[in-house]
Design an enzyme around this catalytic site. Structure first.
Site, PDB file in Angstrom:
ATOM      1  N   ASP A 196       0.927  -1.348   0.019  1.00 58.83           N
ATOM      2  CA  ASP A 196       0.105  -0.021  -0.179  1.00 58.83           C
ATOM      3  C   ASP A 196       0.891   1.285   0.187  1.00 58.83           C
ATOM      4  OD1 ASP A 196      -2.231  -1.870   0.204  1.00 58.83           O
ATOM      5  OD2 ASP A 196      -1.619  -1.960   2.398  1.00 58.83           O
ATOM      6  N   SER A 256       2.398   6.806   0.500  1.00 58.01           N
ATOM      7  CA  SER A 256       1.556   5.960   1.625  1.00 58.01           C
ATOM      8  C   SER A 256       0.024   5.892   1.238  1.00 58.01           C
ATOM      9  CB  SER A 256       1.875   6.369   3.081  1.00 58.01           C
ATOM     10  OG  SER A 256       0.719   5.413   3.806  1.00 58.01           O
ATOM     11  N   ARG A 257      -0.553   4.752   0.868  1.00 53.06           N
ATOM     12  CA  ARG A 257      -1.916   5.241  -0.024  1.00 53.06           C
ATOM     13  C   ARG A 257      -2.976   4.891   1.021  1.00 53.06           C
ATOM     14  NH1 ARG A 257       0.753   1.356  -3.550  1.00 53.06           N
ATOM     15  NH2 ARG A 257       1.836   2.795  -4.966  1.00 53.06           N
ATOM     16  N   VAL A 258      -2.933   4.563   1.836  1.00 52.93           N
ATOM     17  CA  VAL A 258      -4.056   4.257   2.825  1.00 52.93           C
ATOM     18  C   VAL A 258      -3.801   4.921   4.321  1.00 52.93           C
ATOM     19  CG1 VAL A 258      -5.249   2.175   1.623  1.00 52.93           C
ATOM     20  CG2 VAL A 258      -3.584   2.019   3.692  1.00 52.93           C
TER      21      VAL A 258
END
Ligand code: ATP
Ligand code: MG
Length: 582
Positions: free
Chosen positions: A418, A443-445
């Protein structure tokens, strides 16, 4: 007109076609039972995984292991009423206390052995991932199923085994014993203690490969997992249940980031698991000692498969670590697991795949190397409340060669995780440590998991740094700059300085908030570069002493009120002015 006789037909059901000898035996059986010649056909069926079922017209015969046992049991109960000697109770006891584990189901032969790999034959019902038992207590795991032979990786030294040695199926898939007592210990890839502190009592047995939680069993990532590293928590926040890759060349501080993150979980009710794959035992011993001396072994387990261990052990180590993590996660705990590193893991897998004779693909890795890592990382999760609400956060580490993120293994793992923290050698050598490349990291989430206070404090730091980098490149060769540009460069350099952080010095949330608010509001702009680190330390001390309420409240609630923000800015400006006068 004479009626045509109904042609009888015998159908044999099993999941695999019978061997010629087996066919012959079935035909002999048919001849002895029926006075006519009956053609025998085979049909695939997965209903009888452990043997055969033969159907002739309305008659059916059970040749499966389960069926034979059932027949034996009913035969025994029929004998009960008749004259029976002492043999019967003994037999009955043996049947009733029958355990699937103790039965060696099928016996085969070793065809060839060497390099930690055995090829075995005559195991007709072996399944992928099943554990095999060899002589001298050697265990192996089936890794390759072929038409007549089975490829198996060995967990112990197989030097004493020879061609023709017997081998038995166990019917069990590979797994390890797990328990709470593992906390604070160093174990090998099979869960055995290797720290010389005695055996670890086992509470449960878990398969090393198990399906990842499904979508219904999960909920979205919403709670922060603080690393204590300002550059990461402010810009690339990690949430519980997230998978964040740490990627960079050798000696760029990858392990240091994972280690600091583990240290920062002290008192935060997170169980940490550090899986070392293919590293020197001495460096892992040093790392463990580091954790122990800082009190982190109270909540940490180290799983270690060293560079000198056979490739099969290096290959299963991360799965074993993950199985331990799942044990704790399913009891509602938060777990952090570090895989250090997956490049070496892929290499171990490549080694054993080539030894098993599988065809190599890109960069000589076997075709399923992507699946290797995806099925591992998919097991990280934030479980739903119904499933206990536990979480497993994964920090896989990958080593690149000369910063090449487009190589096979790095691209694979980047696409599974992620987000990534990209560490750069040039930054590291210029003294910018941790050497986080702000442009390439993401950082995607985790953003959803960041506390309100951090969100508000970190504000536009990524944008400011991006502008600074652009400006820096642009003005590289020009000598006279206007004041505004100069100020912006100094401001950017100051931010970069602020992000430098020594090892083993994790920052609390409130400390990060104070530093970010002060720096992003240009309070530190007039401090010379060398003074920034001591000024930051002094500022934090000052707040700790004189604004305890504010610090405690930010830490507790995760909220930064406008009033607090003003208070921080004013105090920081005052301190900076006092600093300049010295
Ligand atoms: P390898 O590729 O060998 O696994 P690595 O990328 O894991 O290396 P580390 O072992 O974490 O790198 O760090 C390399 C060296 O840099 C170590 O000596 C470590 O102490 C030092 N180091 C790492 N981070 C920092 C930091 N923030 N400040 C100062 N020194 C650091
Ligand atoms: Mg390392």
């Amino acid at each position: 007109m004479r009626e045509k006789p109904v042609e009888r037909r015998a159908v044999l059901y099993s999941n695999q076609p019978p061997t010629p000898e087996q066919t012959k035996r079935f035909q002999e059986f048919l001849e002895s039972r029926y006075d006519e010649e009956i053609p025998l056909v085979w049909e695939e069926s997965w209903e009888f995984p452990k043997g055969f079922r033969l159907e002739v017209g309305l008659d059916s015969y059970d040749w499966s292991i389960d069926g034979r046992l059932r027949q034996l049991r009913s035969a025994l109960s029929r004998i009960q009423g008749e004259e029976s000697d002492k043999v019967i109770p003994l037999l009955r006891k043996a049947v009733e206390s029958w355990q699937p584990e103790v039965i060696a189901e099928e016996e085969g032969r070793v065809v060839s052995i060497g390099d930690g790999i055995a090829t075995v034959a005559e195991l007709d019902y072996a399944t992928y991932g099943e554990i095999l038992l060899f002589n001298h207590g050697v265990r192996g795991m089936i890794q390759d199923l072929r038409e007549h032979e089975t490829g198996c990786i060995l967990f112990e030294n197989g030097d004493k085994l020879r061609q023709g040695s017997p081998v038995w199926r166990t019917g069990r898939t590979a797994g390890i014993g797990v328990s709470e007592d593992m906390i604070g210990r160093v174990v090998d890839a099979l869960g055995g203690a290797i720290d010389g502190k005695g055996d670890i009592p086992v509470r449960a047995y878990r398969p090393i490969e198990s399906p990842a939680p499904g979508i219904i069993d999960r909920q979205s990532v919403s709670r922060p997992l603080e690393t204590g590293i300002l550059a990461i928590d402010s810009m690339f926040p990690i949430g519980k249940g997230q998978r964040e890759l740490i990627i960079g060349d050798r000696q760029t501080g990858k392990t240091a980031i994972a280690l600091d993150t583990i240290l920062n979980q002290k008192g935060k009710d997170v169980i940490c698991i550090y899986v070392s794959i293919g590293q020197k035992t001495s460096s892992v011993a040093q790392l463990t000692e580091n954790l122990r001396s800082r009190g982190a072994m109270d909540y940490t387990i180290v799983v270690h498969a060293s560079a000198s261990d056979p490739a099969p052990l290096q290959y299963i180590a991360p799965y074993a670590g993950c199985a331990i993590a799942e044990y704790f996660m399913e009891q509602g705990n938060d777990v952090l697991i570090v895989y250090d590193d997956l490049s070496k893991h892929a290499i171990a897998y490549r080694t054993l795949s080539l030894l098993l004779g599988r065809s190599p693909g890109r960069e000589a890795f076997p075709g399923d190397v992507f699946y290797l890592h995806s099925r591992l990382l998919e097991r990280s999760a934030q479980l739903s409340e119904e499933r206990g609400g536990g979480s497993m956060t994964a920090l896989p580490i990958v080593e690149t060669q000369a910063g090449d993120v487009s190589a096979y293994i790095p691209t694979n793992i980047i696409s599974i995780t992620d987000g990534q923290i990209f560490l750069e050698s040039s930054l590291f050598f210029s003294g910018q440590r941790p050497a986080v490349n702000v442009g390439l990291s993401v950082s995607r989430v985790g953003g959803d998991a960041q506390t309100k206070a951090m969100k508000k404090a970190a504000g536009a730091i990524r944008l400011d740094l991006a502008q600074y980098r652009e400006m820096e490149v642009f003005t590289q060769f020009s000598s006279d700059l206007d004041d505004a540009t100069k100020r912006q460069l100094v401001y950017g350099q100051g931010l970069m300085r602020m992000l430098r952080q020594g090892q083993y010095q994790p920052l609390q949330q409130y400390q990060q908030v104070i530093l970010l608010v002060a720096a992003l509001n240009h309070a530190m702009e007039d401090i010379p570069m060398d003074g920034i680190a001591p000024f930051m330390a002094e500022l934090l001390d000052f707040f700790q002493l004189h604004h305890q309420g504010l610090c405690g409240q930010i830490e507790r609630t995760g909220i930064l009120t406008d009033q607090d923000r003003e208070e921080i800015i004013t105090a920081a400006r005052e301190r900076a002015a006092a600093w300049r006068k010295r």
